[in-house]
Design a protein around this motif. Structure first.
Motif, mmCIF file in Angstrom:
data_model
loop_
_atom_site.group_PDB
_atom_site.id
_atom_site.type_symbol
_atom_site.label_atom_id
_atom_site.label_comp_id
_atom_site.label_asym_id
_atom_site.label_seq_id
_atom_site.Cartn_x
_atom_site.Cartn_y
_atom_site.Cartn_z
ATOM 1 N N VAL A 196 16.422 5.782 7.173
ATOM 2 C CA VAL A 196 16.437 5.670 8.627
ATOM 3 C C VAL A 196 17.178 4.408 9.044
ATOM 4 N N GLY A 197 17.578 4.352 10.314
ATOM 5 C CA GLY A 197 18.269 3.183 10.837
ATOM 6 C C GLY A 197 17.334 2.148 11.430
ATOM 7 N N ALA B 186 13.422 15.323 6.386
ATOM 8 C CA ALA B 186 12.216 15.506 7.199
ATOM 9 C C ALA B 186 10.976 15.432 6.315
ATOM 10 N N PHE B 187 9.863 15.091 6.931
ATOM 11 C CA PHE B 187 8.558 15.015 6.275
ATOM 12 C C PHE B 187 8.562 14.099 5.045
ATOM 13 N N PRO B 188 8.972 12.837 5.209
ATOM 14 C CA PRO B 188 9.017 11.913 4.071
ATOM 15 C C PRO B 188 7.646 11.308 3.771
ATOM 16 N N ASP B 189 7.524 10.818 2.542
ATOM 17 C CA ASP B 189 6.380 9.988 2.174
ATOM 18 C C ASP B 189 6.656 8.539 2.574
ATOM 19 N N ILE B 190 7.931 8.138 2.485
ATOM 20 C CA ILE B 190 8.357 6.771 2.790
ATOM 21 C C ILE B 190 9.599 6.826 3.665
ATOM 22 N N LYS B 191 9.642 5.986 4.688
ATOM 23 C CA LYS B 191 10.870 5.807 5.472
ATOM 24 C C LYS B 191 11.465 4.474 5.046
ATOM 25 N N ALA B 192 12.725 4.504 4.589
ATOM 26 C CA ALA B 192 13.378 3.299 4.090
ATOM 27 C C ALA B 192 14.642 3.014 4.889
ATOM 28 N N PHE C 264 12.747 1.371 12.398
ATOM 29 C CA PHE C 264 11.337 1.734 12.263
ATOM 30 C C PHE C 264 10.990 2.222 10.852
ATOM 31 N N ALA C 265 11.495 1.510 9.858
ATOM 32 C CA ALA C 265 11.258 1.870 8.463
ATOM 33 C C ALA C 265 9.939 1.301 7.955
ATOM 34 N N ASP C 266 9.379 1.957 6.944
ATOM 35 C CA ASP C 266 8.212 1.426 6.251
ATOM 36 C C ASP C 266 8.626 0.261 5.350
ATOM 37 N N ILE C 267 9.825 0.386 4.753
ATOM 38 C CA ILE C 267 10.311 -0.595 3.779
ATOM 39 C C ILE C 267 11.796 -0.843 4.009
ATOM 40 N N LYS C 268 12.193 -2.114 3.990
ATOM 41 C CA LYS C 268 13.611 -2.470 4.036
ATOM 42 C C LYS C 268 14.075 -2.674 2.600
ATOM 43 N N GLY D 263 0.779 -1.231 0.000
ATOM 44 C CA GLY D 263 0.000 0.000 0.000
ATOM 45 C C GLY D 263 0.810 1.280 0.000
ATOM 46 N N LYS D 264 2.130 1.176 0.149
ATOM 47 C CA LYS D 264 2.995 2.362 0.129
ATOM 48 C C LYS D 264 3.468 2.615 -1.303
ATOM 49 N N PRO D 265 3.266 3.820 -1.835
ATOM 50 C CA PRO D 265 3.751 4.110 -3.189
ATOM 51 C C PRO D 265 5.276 4.142 -3.210
ATOM 52 N N LEU D 266 5.858 3.614 -4.259
ATOM 53 C CA LEU D 266 7.317 3.570 -4.386
ATOM 54 C C LEU D 266 7.829 4.746 -5.214
#
Length: 107
Positions: free
Chosen positions: A43-44, A80-86, A46-50, A33-36
């Motif tokens: 991030v190190g 800051a203020f990302p759509d995705i945290k990777a 608590f990411a949305d995607i690895k 469900g997360k747009p790529l």
């Protein structure tokens, strides 16, 4: 006859698992469900995607852009203020990416 049925059932499960693994990225360029595309913060934890960066056979080809990350595979790196945290990983990624200079998206 029972052995043949259990073998067939096992084979079906194996094929279903392979098909599920092959379809990590949806046809609409999303993962769970997360747009790529969009603004990405590395991030190190608590990411949305690895994500694992590879040189061949990626799930998504990614083009780094400075502005307008509005299409599949276009990523603007932000703090800051990302759509995705990777999170970058070297094993067991959710998706694999390959950096490209042109033609981003699902190969």
């Amino acid at each position: 006859m029972a052995k043949r049925r259990s073998f067939s059932a096992g084979l079906c499960l194996l094929l279903a698992a392979s098909a599920a693994e092959a379809g990590k990225v949806g046809g609409d360029c999303t993962f769970n469900g997360k747009p790529l595309w969009g603004k990405v913060q590395w991030v190190g934890a608590f990411a949305d995607i690895k994500v694992q960066v590879v040189n061949a056979f990626p799930d998504v080809k990614v083009q780094k852009v400075a502005a307008f990350p509005d299409a599949c595979g276009k990523w603007q790196e932000v703090d800051a203020f990302p759509d995705i945290k990777a999170q970058r990983v070297t094993a067991f990624p959710d998706i694999t990416i390959q950096y490209v200079d042109a033609f981003p998206g699902v190969p």
